[in-house]
Design a protein around this motif. Sequence first.
Motif, PDB file in Angstrom:
ATOM      1  N   ASP A   1       8.199 -21.882  -5.011  1.00  0.00           N
ATOM      2  CA  ASP A   1       9.253 -21.351  -3.694  1.00  0.00           C
ATOM      3  C   ASP A   1      10.273 -20.326  -4.551  1.00  0.00           C
ATOM      4  N   TRP A   2      10.780 -20.503  -5.762  1.00  0.00           N
ATOM      5  CA  TRP A   2      11.686 -19.646  -6.265  1.00  0.00           C
ATOM      6  C   TRP A   2      11.248 -18.256  -6.183  1.00  0.00           C
ATOM      7  N   HIS A   3       9.900 -17.995  -6.752  1.00  0.00           N
ATOM      8  CA  HIS A   3       9.430 -16.925  -6.912  1.00  0.00           C
ATOM      9  C   HIS A   3       9.069 -16.104  -5.647  1.00  0.00           C
ATOM     10  N   GLY A   4       8.783 -17.031  -4.707  1.00  0.00           N
ATOM     11  CA  GLY A   4       8.316 -16.226  -3.471  1.00  0.00           C
ATOM     12  C   GLY A   4       9.785 -15.672  -2.834  1.00  0.00           C
ATOM     13  N   THR A   5      10.780 -16.592  -2.862  1.00  0.00           N
ATOM     14  CA  THR A   5      12.153 -16.229  -2.046  1.00  0.00           C
ATOM     15  C   THR A   5      13.140 -16.952  -2.914  1.00  0.00           C
ATOM     16  N   PRO A   6      13.544 -16.344  -3.996  1.00  0.00           N
ATOM     17  CA  PRO A   6      14.552 -16.767  -4.749  1.00  0.00           C
ATOM     18  C   PRO A   6      15.935 -16.952  -3.932  1.00  0.00           C
TER      19      PRO A   6
END
Length: 201
Positions: free
Chosen positions: A43-48
């Motif tokens: 999730d962080w990688h996609g939308t930090p």
Amino acid sequence: ARLHIWSSSASGPTSIDVATFRMQMDALAECGYKVLSGQEFLDWHGTPGPGAQPRALITFDDGFADFATAALPVLHAHGFAATVFVPTGKLGGSEDWRGANVPARPLLDWKTLRELVQAGIEFGGHGVTHADLTRLGAEDRAREIQTCAQQLAMHTGRPTRWFAAPYGHVNGAVRSDLAAVFEMAFGTRFGPAVPGCDRFD
């Protein structure tokens, strides 16, 4: 943070002892790190999101048996998540691949792996036989990747979403095959993960 391979009994080029591991986890906790699950990392990688809290993803390669007896209590003491990458065709046996420890270290068995899933540990693929995927032909490479995912899903009852290539060796063909089966794959280069980097390298 990525722990490539870990063992409670033998320190060396691919392992650390339990006291060092405990010290590392204590340091992460004392420095205020948020330890992410695989899903939280994806999730962080996609939308930090905003915020300055440092983050780490703790992973282990190979699925050594002492993960359950030595590493898990340290992780649980801090409430830390972890992801373990396992070579599915070797579980219940011992390491026997190039670069293996002497004497060989025992690996988790499927029963213990299922118990660890219930304890909140995530598992990812590490091939079937711990083969260097860059040295395999297309059919053998696809079999290592697809069969690994199928075996993990069958034994855990959950889809397998992450993969770590044995030895950290990847090329374009490996990344392409991984992208057809998994949502993310991890390597061994030193340095921080950054949003927008290749999800399969």
